[in-house]
Design a protein around this motif. Structure first.
Motif, mmCIF file in Angstrom:
data_model
loop_
_atom_site.group_PDB
_atom_site.id
_atom_site.type_symbol
_atom_site.label_atom_id
_atom_site.label_comp_id
_atom_site.label_asym_id
_atom_site.label_seq_id
_atom_site.Cartn_x
_atom_site.Cartn_y
_atom_site.Cartn_z
ATOM 1 N N VAL A 92 0.949 -0.891 0.260
ATOM 2 C CA VAL A 92 -0.141 -0.216 0.267
ATOM 3 C C VAL A 92 1.149 1.324 -0.373
ATOM 4 N N SER A 93 0.613 1.851 -1.066
ATOM 5 C CA SER A 93 1.222 3.551 -0.922
ATOM 6 C C SER A 93 1.222 3.962 -0.423
ATOM 7 N N GLU A 94 -0.381 4.237 -0.291
ATOM 8 C CA GLU A 94 -1.194 5.798 0.240
ATOM 9 C C GLU A 94 -2.635 4.688 1.002
ATOM 10 N N PHE A 95 -2.429 5.892 1.945
ATOM 11 C CA PHE A 95 -4.159 5.417 2.042
ATOM 12 C C PHE A 95 -5.377 6.318 1.932
ATOM 13 N N LEU A 96 -6.714 5.872 2.075
ATOM 14 C CA LEU A 96 -7.920 6.919 2.052
ATOM 15 C C LEU A 96 -8.797 7.117 2.735
ATOM 16 N N LEU A 97 -8.282 8.403 3.554
ATOM 17 C CA LEU A 97 -9.181 8.768 4.903
ATOM 18 C C LEU A 97 -10.545 8.981 4.488
ATOM 19 N N LEU A 98 -11.685 8.425 4.708
ATOM 20 C CA LEU A 98 -12.790 8.941 4.612
ATOM 21 C C LEU A 98 -13.314 9.746 4.588
ATOM 22 N N GLY A 99 -12.609 10.317 6.219
ATOM 23 C CA GLY A 99 -13.165 11.265 6.655
ATOM 24 C C GLY A 99 -14.762 11.660 8.427
ATOM 25 N N LEU A 100 -15.624 12.250 8.681
ATOM 26 C CA LEU A 100 -16.162 12.786 8.924
ATOM 27 C C LEU A 100 -18.064 11.724 8.488
ATOM 28 N N SER A 101 -17.805 12.190 7.578
ATOM 29 C CA SER A 101 -19.358 11.699 6.979
ATOM 30 C C SER A 101 -18.955 11.334 5.657
ATOM 31 N N ARG A 102 -19.644 11.231 4.967
ATOM 32 C CA ARG A 102 -20.071 10.696 3.284
ATOM 33 C C ARG A 102 -20.916 12.081 2.381
ATOM 34 N N GLN A 103 -21.414 12.092 3.172
ATOM 35 C CA GLN A 103 -22.827 12.790 2.593
ATOM 36 C C GLN A 103 -22.614 14.473 2.536
ATOM 37 N N ILE A 128 -9.154 4.364 6.036
ATOM 38 C CA ILE A 128 -9.428 4.389 7.049
ATOM 39 C C ILE A 128 -10.240 5.137 7.461
ATOM 40 N N PRO A 129 -11.422 4.899 7.704
ATOM 41 C CA PRO A 129 -12.898 5.458 8.119
ATOM 42 C C PRO A 129 -12.648 6.717 9.581
ATOM 43 N N HIS A 130 -11.820 7.156 9.170
ATOM 44 C CA HIS A 130 -11.015 8.926 9.782
ATOM 45 C C HIS A 130 -10.582 9.491 9.422
ATOM 46 N N PHE A 131 -10.303 10.836 9.869
ATOM 47 C CA PHE A 131 -9.683 11.610 9.207
ATOM 48 C C PHE A 131 -8.527 11.844 9.166
ATOM 49 N N SER A 190 -8.721 -3.846 21.299
ATOM 50 C CA SER A 190 -8.949 -3.298 19.748
ATOM 51 C C SER A 190 -10.370 -4.256 19.028
ATOM 52 N N SER A 191 -10.766 -5.447 19.084
ATOM 53 C CA SER A 191 -11.523 -5.733 19.425
ATOM 54 C C SER A 191 -13.098 -4.738 20.473
ATOM 55 N N ALA A 192 -12.754 -4.463 21.127
ATOM 56 C CA ALA A 192 -13.769 -3.205 21.650
ATOM 57 C C ALA A 192 -14.306 -1.636 21.110
ATOM 58 N N HIS A 193 -13.075 -1.963 20.023
ATOM 59 C CA HIS A 193 -13.423 -0.177 19.774
ATOM 60 C C HIS A 193 -14.732 -0.534 18.122
ATOM 61 N N SER A 194 -15.114 0.487 18.724
ATOM 62 C CA SER A 194 -15.726 1.413 17.145
ATOM 63 C C SER A 194 -15.982 2.213 16.352
ATOM 64 N N SER A 195 -15.911 2.568 14.960
ATOM 65 C CA SER A 195 -14.877 2.970 14.322
ATOM 66 C C SER A 195 -16.075 4.938 14.667
ATOM 67 N N THR A 219 -11.530 10.707 19.933
ATOM 68 C CA THR A 219 -10.360 11.803 18.800
ATOM 69 C C THR A 219 -10.957 12.885 18.475
ATOM 70 N N VAL A 220 -11.973 13.237 17.793
ATOM 71 C CA VAL A 220 -12.364 14.618 17.588
ATOM 72 C C VAL A 220 -12.584 15.684 19.373
#
Length: 314
Positions: free
Chosen positions: A9-20, A174-177, A265-270, A277-278
């Motif tokens: 993997v040469s780069e990651f995709l940051l989905l940010g906080l919303s897709r709307q 990455i489901p994060h910003f 980590s198993s107890a985490h949700s995005s 983290t915000v």
């Protein structure tokens, strides 16, 4: 690919906080305003402390360092998110992701250390007021800050090097910003037990997280005991008011850190991780200047002088 030291993997995709799209526009404006408030507020704190000779004391020296760390903290994540939104891009390079993670670790540790140092400063001021100037010397204050930077940098480097050894095969979303350690570990196709062990060990027993927190608790146990021995209610309130701002910041900082990192980590949700983290990467650095300035008459007066001089200049 498993077990390899090289990542496909040469780069990651940051989905940010919303897709709307509409929510993205609103979040962009919200984060832009919060970032500008964070930078302006903390820089004003630093400027006020630097220009007012009455604030050249250990407490304000540590506060100015905390403000500098908060500016850097927000600048590690928010500008990249804002630029990606403007450019219509969600990518961050593999090296950029590791760099972002490094500074997040380093600056989180610095916040942790500085809050402990500030608690010790309040302990000496309230419990040993006659010896304050001899105990909290300029040399000791500088040593505490420099030592904190050294330890924080070495710890961040350790985690970054461990992350660089992992393999990332196919999934790069990455489901994060920003590039936080927990979502990165979930994406890895390598064995992440060593990384998770280091995080949990440092959270549970090491000098990095728990030792400063214990120092804060011990300091405030002694402070509370000293305040309760004060006969005058006005004197008790005055002593407590010098610590209230610090206590508010400590509660906000450690509450969000525990929610994100002190569970497997198993107890985490995005969603849970993103909300927490915000709070500690964006909201807490923005609130710190308000918490300290609104409850501190000397700092409030110095800030008014700085703002007044700037308005006359323009």
């Amino acid at each position: 690919m498993r077990g390899s030291n090289q990542s496909s993997v040469s780069e990651f995709l940051l989905l940010g906080l919303s897709r709307q799209p509409q929510q993205q526009q609103l979040l962009f404006l919200l984060f832009l305003v919060m970032y500008l408030v964070t930078v302006l507020g903390n820089l004003l704190i630093i400027l006020a402390i630097g220009t007012d000779s009455h604030l050249h004391s250990p407490m304000y020296f540590f506060l100015s360092n905390l403000s500098f760390v908060d500016v850097c903290f927000s600048s590690t994540t928010v500008p990249k998110m804002l630029v990606n939104h403007i450019l219509g891009s969600q990518t961050i390079s593999f090296s950029g992701c590791l760099t972002q993670m490094y500074f997040l670790f380093e600056l989180t540790d610095m916040d942790n250390f500085l809050l402990a140092v500030m608690a010790y400063d309040r302990y000496v001021a309230i419990c040993h007021p006659l010896h304050y100037t001899t105990k909290m010397t300029h040399q000791l204050c500088a040593l505490l800050v420099v030592g904190s930077w050294v330890v924080a940098s070495l710890n961040a480097l350790l985690h970054t090097l461990l992350m660089a050894q992992l393999s990332f095969c196919a999934d790069n979303i990455i489901p994060h910003f920003f590039c936080d350690v927990t979502p990165l570990l979930k994406l890895s196709c390598s064995d992440t037990h060593l990384n998770e062990l280091m995080i949990l060990t440092e959270g549970a027993v090491s000098v990095i997280m728990v030792t400063p927190f214990v120092c804060i608790l011990i300091s405030y146990i002694h402070i509370t005991s000293a305040i309760l021995r004060v006969s005058s209610p006005g004197g008790r309130w005055k002593a407590f008011s010098t610590c209230s701002s610090h206590l508010a910041v400590v509660g906000l900082f450690y509450g969000t850190i525990i929610a994100v990192y002190f569970s497997p980590s198993s107890a985490h949700s995005s969603e849970k991780d993103t909300a927490a983290t915000v709070l500690y990467t964006v909201v807490t650095p923005m609130l710190n200047p308000f918490i300290y300035s609104l409850r501190n008459r000397d700092l409030k007066g110095a800030l008014c002088k700085v703002v007044h001089r700037k308005m006359l200049f323009f």
